[in-house]
Design an enzyme around this catalytic site. Structure first.
Site, PDB file in Angstrom:
ATOM      1  N   GLU A 160       0.825  -1.212   0.000  1.00  0.00           N
ATOM      2  CA  GLU A 160       0.000   0.000   0.000  1.00  0.00           C
ATOM      3  C   GLU A 160       0.861   1.265   0.000  1.00  0.00           C
ATOM      4  O   GLU A 160       0.526   2.248  -0.648  1.00  0.00           O
ATOM      5  CB  GLU A 160      -0.962   0.019   1.194  1.00  0.00           C
ATOM      6  CG  GLU A 160      -2.093  -0.991   1.092  1.00  0.00           C
ATOM      7  CD  GLU A 160      -3.009  -0.770  -0.111  1.00  0.00           C
ATOM      8  OE1 GLU A 160      -3.008   0.343  -0.673  1.00  0.00           O
ATOM      9  OE2 GLU A 160      -3.710  -1.724  -0.499  1.00  0.00           O
ATOM     10  N   TYR A 218      -6.266   6.040   5.007  1.00  0.00           N
ATOM     11  CA  TYR A 218      -6.416   5.064   3.919  1.00  0.00           C
ATOM     12  C   TYR A 218      -5.588   3.800   4.207  1.00  0.00           C
ATOM     13  O   TYR A 218      -6.106   2.676   4.158  1.00  0.00           O
ATOM     14  CB  TYR A 218      -5.991   5.675   2.564  1.00  0.00           C
ATOM     15  CG  TYR A 218      -5.857   4.589   1.544  1.00  0.00           C
ATOM     16  CD1 TYR A 218      -6.991   4.002   0.987  1.00  0.00           C
ATOM     17  CD2 TYR A 218      -4.604   4.059   1.212  1.00  0.00           C
ATOM     18  CE1 TYR A 218      -6.897   2.942   0.112  1.00  0.00           C
ATOM     19  CE2 TYR A 218      -4.499   2.995   0.339  1.00  0.00           C
ATOM     20  CZ  TYR A 218      -5.642   2.447  -0.215  1.00  0.00           C
ATOM     21  OH  TYR A 218      -5.539   1.376  -1.066  1.00  0.00           O
ATOM     22  N   ASP A 256      -9.773   5.818  -0.901  1.00  0.00           N
ATOM     23  CA  ASP A 256      -8.790   6.449  -1.778  1.00  0.00           C
ATOM     24  C   ASP A 256      -9.519   7.037  -2.987  1.00  0.00           C
ATOM     25  O   ASP A 256     -10.762   7.035  -3.041  1.00  0.00           O
ATOM     26  CB  ASP A 256      -7.699   5.453  -2.197  1.00  0.00           C
ATOM     27  CG  ASP A 256      -8.220   4.392  -3.160  1.00  0.00           C
ATOM     28  OD1 ASP A 256      -9.452   4.282  -3.324  1.00  0.00           O
ATOM     29  OD2 ASP A 256      -7.402   3.685  -3.761  1.00  0.00           O
TER      30      ASP A 256
END
Ligand code: SF4
Length: 359
Positions: free
Chosen positions: A40, A123, A141
């Protein structure tokens, strides 16, 4: 025309579609919290295809959170070389050290605790907590905001914090119990491959078409709504590649600020032409064999654009340097010193030039 939107049907269709169409990605293979975290962070500002080789190399070199905590800054910078936004990797190391000291060598298992770590925002915390620990929380996101803006035909500005907050609640209300990992990944995936940005979404293959309000109203092309970004500041730079035989002069940047502690060629923050450079070298008594103009290059940071013009200066003698300056050969450039993406184009030119001289 009667507009149709059924929450339950939407969620069911989305999950079914994901089950059949989820892409095979290296970090989906064993989605431990560490794997999800690394992927991520790498995926911020970078495309999936570009991230894959970086991710695999990173996990091979640093397979566990403890190996990240104990890695040297040089190794981390080298593993991150080319991904840009280097603050991400220094924050990851800091977070890994905190996990070693305060969380028994693991990432914390909850959204709230994850949020306390450096470099982990709502996020990323949502992605880790839901994908690795199946906690019922969303990861908002750009993909999720786009899909839901269209799905619900919302004209709220998706760049506003208030919209993100509002969508957090809305998206959570669609999330089925015990399926948050698949649900979050399914929306992200749909946003990446079907409900795409910059152009027409692929509504004809979208599993949510029957329940999409923007599609039914013919508004899918005008959404999401976002205020135009502020224009980036433009800075002119002149990059000087001083070489003597098979070595080039490098400078280590300050330990704070943009591209902190990374290495660069001699980087002057104004546009200089060849005549000014030649006069400058002569006035400093620096003997040179040749000056060659290199191609211009534009590098984009989030808020600044560097417009770089480069020159290769072949010296007759090596200049003595100290402190943050040093001479480096090609193998040191490849394996030891981290050259940020902003200067990679010039590094490649230099390596090709040296290679041609040798062969
Ligand atoms: Fe996006 Fe079209 Fe699907 Fe609506 S129908 S969610 S606009 S791809």
């Amino acid at each position: 025309m009667k507009i149709k939107h059924d929450k339950k049907q939407t969620t069911t269709a989305l999950l079914k579609w994901y089950e059949m169409h989820a892409r095979i990605l290296p970090w989906r293979d064993k989605p431990t919290s560490y794997h999800v975290w690394v992927s991520e962070i790498m995926l911020q500002q970078t495309r999936i295809e570009a991230v894959k080789p970086y991710y695999e190399r990173f996990i091979d070199a640093l397979p566990t959170l403890s190996s990240l905590a104990y890695a040297s800054d040089e190794q981390l910078a080298k593993l991150w070389e080319g991904l840009g936004y280097y603050r991400r990797i220094s924050n990851m190391k800091l977070a890994a050290i905190i996990c070693m000291q305060e969380h028994h060598g693991e990432l914390p298992h909850s959204y709230v605790e994850l949020l306390k770590l450096p470099g982990i925002g709502p996020y990323t915390a949502g992605a880790i907590a839901s994908i690795a620990f199946n906690e019922k929380c969303c990861a908002i996101d750009g993909n999720v905001l786009r899909v839901f803006s269209r799905l619900l035909c919302s004209e709220d500005d998706i760049l506003k914090e208030s919209t993100k907050k509002k969508f957090r609640e809305i998206v959570t209300s669609y999330m089925p119990k015990d399926k948050s990992a698949d649900f979050n990944q399914a929306i992200m995936e749909l946003g990446e491959v079907v409900c795409i940005p910059n152009g027409a979404p692929l509504c004809h293959v979208c599993p949510l078409q029957d329940n999409c309000i923007a599609y039914q109203k013919g508004m899918q092309l005008t959404l999401p709504n976002k205020t135009p970004k502020k224009k980036r500041r433009i800075e002119n730079h002149t990059l000087l590649l001083f070489t003597f035989k098979e070595e080039v002069l490098l400078h280590q940047r300050n330990s704070t600020g943009l591209l902190a502690s990374l290495y660069e060629f001699i980087n002057i923050d104004e546009e200089l032409d060849q005549g000014v450079i030649e006069n400058g070298l002569r006035s400093k008594g620096i003997p040179f064999k040749s000056i060659t103009l290199l191609p211009n290059y534009k590098h984009i940071f989030s808020h600044i654009e560097w417009h770089i013009n480069g020159f290769h200066i072949e010296l007759i003698d090596q200049i003595e340097v100290e402190n943050e300056y040093l001479w480096a050969n090609s193998s040191q450039l490849i394996s030891q010193y981290t050259i940020p993406t902003a200067f990679q184009k010039y590094l490649q030119i230099l390596l090709i030039w040296w290679n041609r001289r040798i062969t």
